[in-house]
Design an enzyme around this catalytic site. Sequence first.
Site, short mmCIF file in Angstrom:
data_model
loop_
_atom_site.label_atom_id
_atom_site.label_comp_id
_atom_site.label_asym_id
_atom_site.label_seq_id
_atom_site.Cartn_x
_atom_site.Cartn_y
_atom_site.Cartn_z
CG ASP A 1 -1.60 1.38 1.36
OD1 ASP A 1 -2.34 1.57 0.27
OD2 ASP A 1 -1.59 1.59 2.69
CG ASP B 1 -1.85 7.46 0.72
OD1 ASP B 1 -0.97 7.89 0.46
OD2 ASP B 1 -2.95 7.30 0.24
C1 BG6 Z 1 -5.99 5.75 0.70
C2 BG6 Z 1 -5.95 6.41 1.95
O1 BG6 Z 1 -4.74 5.40 0.13
O2 BG6 Z 1 -6.50 6.58 -0.56
C3 BG6 Z 1 -7.47 6.95 2.12
O3 BG6 Z 1 -5.72 5.40 2.76
C4 BG6 Z 1 -7.95 7.95 0.88
O4 BG6 Z 1 -7.65 7.60 3.32
C5 BG6 Z 1 -7.58 7.09 -0.29
O5 BG6 Z 1 -9.18 8.44 1.08
C6 BG6 Z 1 -8.29 7.92 -1.62
O6 BG6 Z 1 -7.17 8.81 -1.68
P1 BG6 Z 1 -7.14 10.23 -2.82
O7 BG6 Z 1 -5.83 10.71 -2.82
O8 BG6 Z 1 -7.72 9.63 -4.03
O9 BG6 Z 1 -8.23 11.24 -2.36
MG MG Z 2 -2.48 3.06 3.64
#
Ligand code: BG6
Ligand code: MG
Length: 238
Positions: free
Chosen positions: A32, A34
């Site tokens: 993953d 984030d």
């Molecule tokens: C995930 C995060 O990686 O991405 C979530 O853990 C986030 O918290 C999701 O909502 C969507 O991210 P983005 O950047 O498309 O808003």
């Molecule tokens: Mg994550």
Amino acid sequence: MTNFFRLNERELRKKTVTLPEMKNLIKAVIFDLDGVIVDTAHYHYLAWKKLAAELGIDLSPQDNERLKGVSRMQSLEIILDLGGVSLPEKQKETIASKKNRWFLEYVDQMTPADVFPGVKELITRLKKNGIKIGLASSSKNAARVLELLQINDLFDAVVDGTMIVNSKPDPEIFILAAHKLQLQPNECVVFEDAEAGVEAALAAGMKCVGVGDPGQLRIANHVITKTGQFEINELQRL
Ligand code: BG6
Ligand code: MG
């Protein structure tokens, strides 16, 4: 000689893994992004907290755990639900875009030095051991983050939020990553910091290393506090 009847399930798995047919079953690690490779999970939290405050909702770190791994719009729905707030679709789109702009203000300050300690070294070691490397992030900003961190080249396959219909805890993203790596799901191990992500990995038929609080991620096969701590000899023993 080992008495197998006296071993518990985890010990038994460790023993049986040494049988020839199970040896080196794992051929890829899917990360993953984030919260596993970089601290962007914290930036998501800060941006959502600011948005929630504008709506008169207090977003606690515990509530924030539910936002991890799920899509942007699903995260917003969870926040609105927490506050008992209902809004027209158009306004939801507008405020989700605002949150994304705040998130990107943090992201755009990042440099390659922001990759979590030990992550690049771990990936290099895995590759030297013949393990393929994938990335599976629900984020639609993943390409931008990878570019800022200059780590695109580390991955044999990348799947992000722009390529899937159902985000975690649905297993779709991990199944697609395994497909791109040309491997079966049971040949892949996932690294995840989100409960929804751990659920998705297990639902995909993969083993999962949780990154974070063992209490929060108790369904994972193994939990470490930081990604860089992982010992690669654990890989075939999960
Ligand atoms: C995930 C995060 O990686 O991405 C979530 O853990 C986030 O918290 C999701 O909502 C969507 O991210 P983005 O950047 O498309 O808003
Ligand atoms: Mg994550």
